[in-house]
Design a protein around this motif. Structure first.
Motif, PDB file in Angstrom:
ATOM      1  N   THR A 193       0.850  -1.193   0.000  1.00 48.58           N
ATOM      2  CA  THR A 193       0.000   0.000   0.000  1.00 48.58           C
ATOM      3  C   THR A 193       0.884   1.240   0.000  1.00 48.58           C
ATOM      4  O   THR A 193       2.100   1.151   0.231  1.00 48.58           O
ATOM      5  CB  THR A 193      -0.866   0.035   1.262  1.00 48.58           C
ATOM      6  N   ALA A 194       0.279   2.396  -0.201  1.00 42.52           N
ATOM      7  CA  ALA A 194       1.031   3.656  -0.180  1.00 42.52           C
ATOM      8  C   ALA A 194       1.720   3.833   1.172  1.00 42.52           C
ATOM      9  O   ALA A 194       2.868   4.281   1.243  1.00 42.52           O
ATOM     10  CB  ALA A 194       0.089   4.826  -0.464  1.00 42.52           C
ATOM     11  N   GLU A 195       1.034   3.474   2.225  1.00 40.58           N
ATOM     12  CA  GLU A 195       1.594   3.592   3.569  1.00 40.58           C
ATOM     13  C   GLU A 195       2.848   2.723   3.713  1.00 40.58           C
ATOM     14  O   GLU A 195       3.874   3.156   4.229  1.00 40.58           O
ATOM     15  CB  GLU A 195       0.541   3.157   4.595  1.00 40.58           C
ATOM     16  N   GLU A 196       2.749   1.487   3.218  1.00 39.46           N
ATOM     17  CA  GLU A 196       3.885   0.574   3.286  1.00 39.46           C
ATOM     18  C   GLU A 196       5.053   1.106   2.443  1.00 39.46           C
ATOM     19  O   GLU A 196       6.209   1.037   2.853  1.00 39.46           O
ATOM     20  CB  GLU A 196       3.450  -0.804   2.773  1.00 39.46           C
ATOM     21  N   ILE A 197       4.746   1.642   1.296  1.00 39.13           N
ATOM     22  CA  ILE A 197       5.783   2.208   0.426  1.00 39.13           C
ATOM     23  C   ILE A 197       6.427   3.411   1.103  1.00 39.13           C
ATOM     24  O   ILE A 197       7.644   3.594   1.040  1.00 39.13           O
ATOM     25  CB  ILE A 197       5.173   2.591  -0.945  1.00 39.13           C
ATOM     26  N   PHE A 198       5.611   4.193   1.767  1.00 40.96           N
ATOM     27  CA  PHE A 198       6.116   5.345   2.526  1.00 40.96           C
ATOM     28  C   PHE A 198       7.131   4.870   3.576  1.00 40.96           C
ATOM     29  O   PHE A 198       8.243   5.395   3.660  1.00 40.96           O
ATOM     30  CB  PHE A 198       4.928   6.041   3.206  1.00 40.96           C
ATOM     31  N   ILE A 199       6.775   3.857   4.326  1.00 41.58           N
ATOM     32  CA  ILE A 199       7.661   3.336   5.375  1.00 41.58           C
ATOM     33  C   ILE A 199       8.968   2.810   4.761  1.00 41.58           C
ATOM     34  O   ILE A 199      10.056   3.109   5.242  1.00 41.58           O
ATOM     35  CB  ILE A 199       6.946   2.221   6.168  1.00 41.58           C
ATOM     36  N   ASN A 226       2.107  11.542  -4.492  1.00 45.09           N
ATOM     37  CA  ASN A 226       2.448  12.255  -5.730  1.00 45.09           C
ATOM     38  C   ASN A 226       3.298  11.367  -6.645  1.00 45.09           C
ATOM     39  O   ASN A 226       2.991  11.219  -7.841  1.00 45.09           O
ATOM     40  CB  ASN A 226       3.193  13.548  -5.350  1.00 45.09           C
ATOM     41  N   CYS A 227       4.322  10.761  -6.108  1.00 46.18           N
ATOM     42  CA  CYS A 227       5.203   9.908  -6.910  1.00 46.18           C
ATOM     43  C   CYS A 227       4.436   8.727  -7.496  1.00 46.18           C
ATOM     44  O   CYS A 227       4.601   8.386  -8.677  1.00 46.18           O
ATOM     45  CB  CYS A 227       6.357   9.379  -6.063  1.00 46.18           C
ATOM     46  N   LEU A 228       3.604   8.096  -6.678  1.00 48.78           N
ATOM     47  CA  LEU A 228       2.845   6.946  -7.165  1.00 48.78           C
ATOM     48  C   LEU A 228       1.896   7.369  -8.277  1.00 48.78           C
ATOM     49  O   LEU A 228       1.773   6.675  -9.294  1.00 48.78           O
ATOM     50  CB  LEU A 228       2.091   6.287  -6.011  1.00 48.78           C
ATOM     51  N   ASP A 229       1.261   8.523  -8.123  1.00 54.08           N
ATOM     52  CA  ASP A 229       0.371   9.009  -9.175  1.00 54.08           C
ATOM     53  C   ASP A 229       1.146   9.228 -10.466  1.00 54.08           C
ATOM     54  O   ASP A 229       0.676   8.882 -11.562  1.00 54.08           O
ATOM     55  CB  ASP A 229      -0.303  10.318  -8.754  1.00 54.08           C
ATOM     56  N   ALA A 230       2.342   9.805 -10.342  1.00 56.62           N
ATOM     57  CA  ALA A 230       3.160  10.036 -11.533  1.00 56.62           C
ATOM     58  C   ALA A 230       3.529   8.702 -12.185  1.00 56.62           C
ATOM     59  O   ALA A 230       3.425   8.544 -13.405  1.00 56.62           O
ATOM     60  CB  ALA A 230       4.420  10.827 -11.165  1.00 56.62           C
ATOM     61  N   LEU A 231       3.926   7.744 -11.378  1.00 56.79           N
ATOM     62  CA  LEU A 231       4.313   6.437 -11.920  1.00 56.79           C
ATOM     63  C   LEU A 231       3.134   5.739 -12.595  1.00 56.79           C
ATOM     64  O   LEU A 231       3.288   5.102 -13.640  1.00 56.79           O
ATOM     65  CB  LEU A 231       4.893   5.555 -10.811  1.00 56.79           C
ATOM     66  N   VAL A 232       1.956   5.883 -11.994  1.00 58.24           N
ATOM     67  CA  VAL A 232       0.761   5.285 -12.591  1.00 58.24           C
ATOM     68  C   VAL A 232       0.471   5.958 -13.930  1.00 58.24           C
ATOM     69  O   VAL A 232       0.220   5.292 -14.935  1.00 58.24           O
ATOM     70  CB  VAL A 232      -0.443   5.392 -11.634  1.00 58.24           C
ATOM     71  N   THR A 233       0.518   7.279 -13.941  1.00 55.90           N
ATOM     72  CA  THR A 233       0.237   8.014 -15.176  1.00 55.90           C
ATOM     73  C   THR A 233       1.223   7.646 -16.280  1.00 55.90           C
ATOM     74  O   THR A 233       0.859   7.562 -17.460  1.00 55.90           O
ATOM     75  CB  THR A 233       0.289   9.528 -14.916  1.00 55.90           C
ATOM     76  N   CYS A 234       2.469   7.414 -15.894  1.00 57.02           N
ATOM     77  CA  CYS A 234       3.498   7.056 -16.880  1.00 57.02           C
ATOM     78  C   CYS A 234       3.452   5.593 -17.303  1.00 57.02           C
ATOM     79  O   CYS A 234       4.265   5.160 -18.115  1.00 57.02           O
ATOM     80  CB  CYS A 234       4.882   7.347 -16.312  1.00 57.02           C
ATOM     81  N   GLY A 235       2.550   4.833 -16.699  1.00 53.95           N
ATOM     82  CA  GLY A 235       2.445   3.432 -17.087  1.00 53.95           C
ATOM     83  C   GLY A 235       3.556   2.551 -16.540  1.00 53.95           C
ATOM     84  O   GLY A 235       3.874   1.503 -17.119  1.00 53.95           O
ATOM     85  N   LEU A 236       4.144   2.956 -15.423  1.00 60.68           N
ATOM     86  CA  LEU A 236       5.211   2.145 -14.831  1.00 60.68           C
ATOM     87  C   LEU A 236       4.701   1.297 -13.671  1.00 60.68           C
ATOM     88  O   LEU A 236       5.375   0.365 -13.229  1.00 60.68           O
ATOM     89  CB  LEU A 236       6.339   3.046 -14.335  1.00 60.68           C
ATOM     90  N   VAL A 237       3.562   1.645 -13.156  1.00 59.50           N
ATOM     91  CA  VAL A 237       2.999   0.996 -11.977  1.00 59.50           C
ATOM     92  C   VAL A 237       1.484   0.983 -12.128  1.00 59.50           C
ATOM     93  O   VAL A 237       0.924   1.900 -12.721  1.00 59.50           O
ATOM     94  CB  VAL A 237       3.410   1.797 -10.711  1.00 59.50           C
ATOM     95  N   ARG A 238       0.841  -0.072 -11.622  1.00 58.09           N
ATOM     96  CA  ARG A 238      -0.620  -0.122 -11.657  1.00 58.09           C
ATOM     97  C   ARG A 238      -1.199  -0.084 -10.263  1.00 58.09           C
ATOM     98  O   ARG A 238      -0.712  -0.795  -9.384  1.00 58.09           O
ATOM     99  CB  ARG A 238      -1.112  -1.431 -12.276  1.00 58.09           C
ATOM    100  N   PRO A 239      -2.254   0.684 -10.066  1.00 54.60           N
ATOM    101  CA  PRO A 239      -2.945   0.621  -8.780  1.00 54.60           C
ATOM    102  C   PRO A 239      -3.832  -0.615  -8.768  1.00 54.60           C
ATOM    103  O   PRO A 239      -4.389  -0.996  -9.807  1.00 54.60           O
ATOM    104  CB  PRO A 239      -3.788   1.893  -8.772  1.00 54.60           C
TER     105      PRO A 239
END
Lengths: 152, 152
Positions: free
Chosen positions: B49-55, B71-84
DNA sequence: TCAAGATTTAGAATAATTCTAAACTGGAGA
DNA sequence: TCTCCAGTTTAGAATTATTCTAAATCTTGA
């Protein structure tokens, strides 16, 4: 005795009976609140959130509380009468269609379409040793109306 | 100049280059924070989760903030590098596997397994006029280990 | 070098859900 | 019928997940 809400005009007796039976099988009591919430979910099958169901249920049962709507929805989910659906980050939606189907979600307008699964899906045996209970399929994209608007 | 974190030991240069390229294509800047977050998501592919990634990110970048991780996760999702990935009510998880695959989720232990989709799935043409962008398939049930425990 | 815009930060704010404790309800048994 | 008990409901507090805000900082291009 409880008189069923006027909101539920079609097959009330049958649905009430089904609900009552399912609830008691699941170890739950049959309550007016659960009946109202289930009626609301059946009435407009637009995959509402708990908040939306709360608002609609208040129309025929103004004293119902937030927590009760969650409680009722949990009971309905446990009894197999309603499915929770996660389509986006944020609130869970609820779907009373218990047929095997997937959800087409329009990322532009937010509308949800139920689409039955034609063939037996390949999820049944995809991972060795995994005992499948159910699966959720969400298809994201643009509905016909929104795709048309974007193109022009 | 930014020195890449020791956490990222395999193919760092290549991944950094890929990340940098994808970010700028998406109109984003290449920042140390985004690099660290992406490295964390790649490193242990357990759908955190975002919380786990934060830690985890705080281990190599203690000053990073919560909002920046989102913010970083949103950017990565938008760039197609990561999926929610939404598997349950609650926090969104993130998956760096961009191959077409589905998620087997063990309702008992919470573990997530990536399973590739073998054939071209039937979701491509299921609803007339709907322009499919992508789909999410979640299979719920019990993993082999948990199914074994329950049975006995 | 400078200005504009993007990014980061801490913390506040919001949204969604769950928890809590007290009141209420309906059925089982005296 | 009366009483007890477990299940249920309620309002509101608490928690969790996420987004917003405003100020500080950083980058990039002119």
């Amino acid at each position: 005795m409880f008189i069923f809400s006027p909101a539920m005009h079609v097959g009330a007796k049958k649905i009430g009976g089904e609900l009552s039976e399912r609830l008691s099988t699941g170890g739950f009591r049959f309550t007016p609140q659960r009946q109202h919430v289930y009626a609301v979910v059946l009435q407009k099958r637009d995959h509402p959130t708990a908040e939306e169901i709360f608002i609609r249920t208040k129309r025929t049962m103004p004293e119902i509380s937030h927590a009760t709507v969650y409680n009722c929805l949990d009971a309905l989910v446990t009894c197999g009468l309603v499915r929770p659906v996660q389509l986006e980050r944020g609130a869970t939606r609820y779907c009373p269609n218990m047929e095997e189907h997937c959800h087409y979600f329009c990322d532009a307008c937010g509308e949800v379409f139920d689409v039955p699964l034609q063939k037996d899906s390949p999820m049944k045996t995809g991972l060795k040793g995994f005992k499948v209970d159910h699966f959720d399929i969400a298809v994201h994209g643009l509905c016909a109306a929104c795709a048309g608007k974007t193109k022009k």
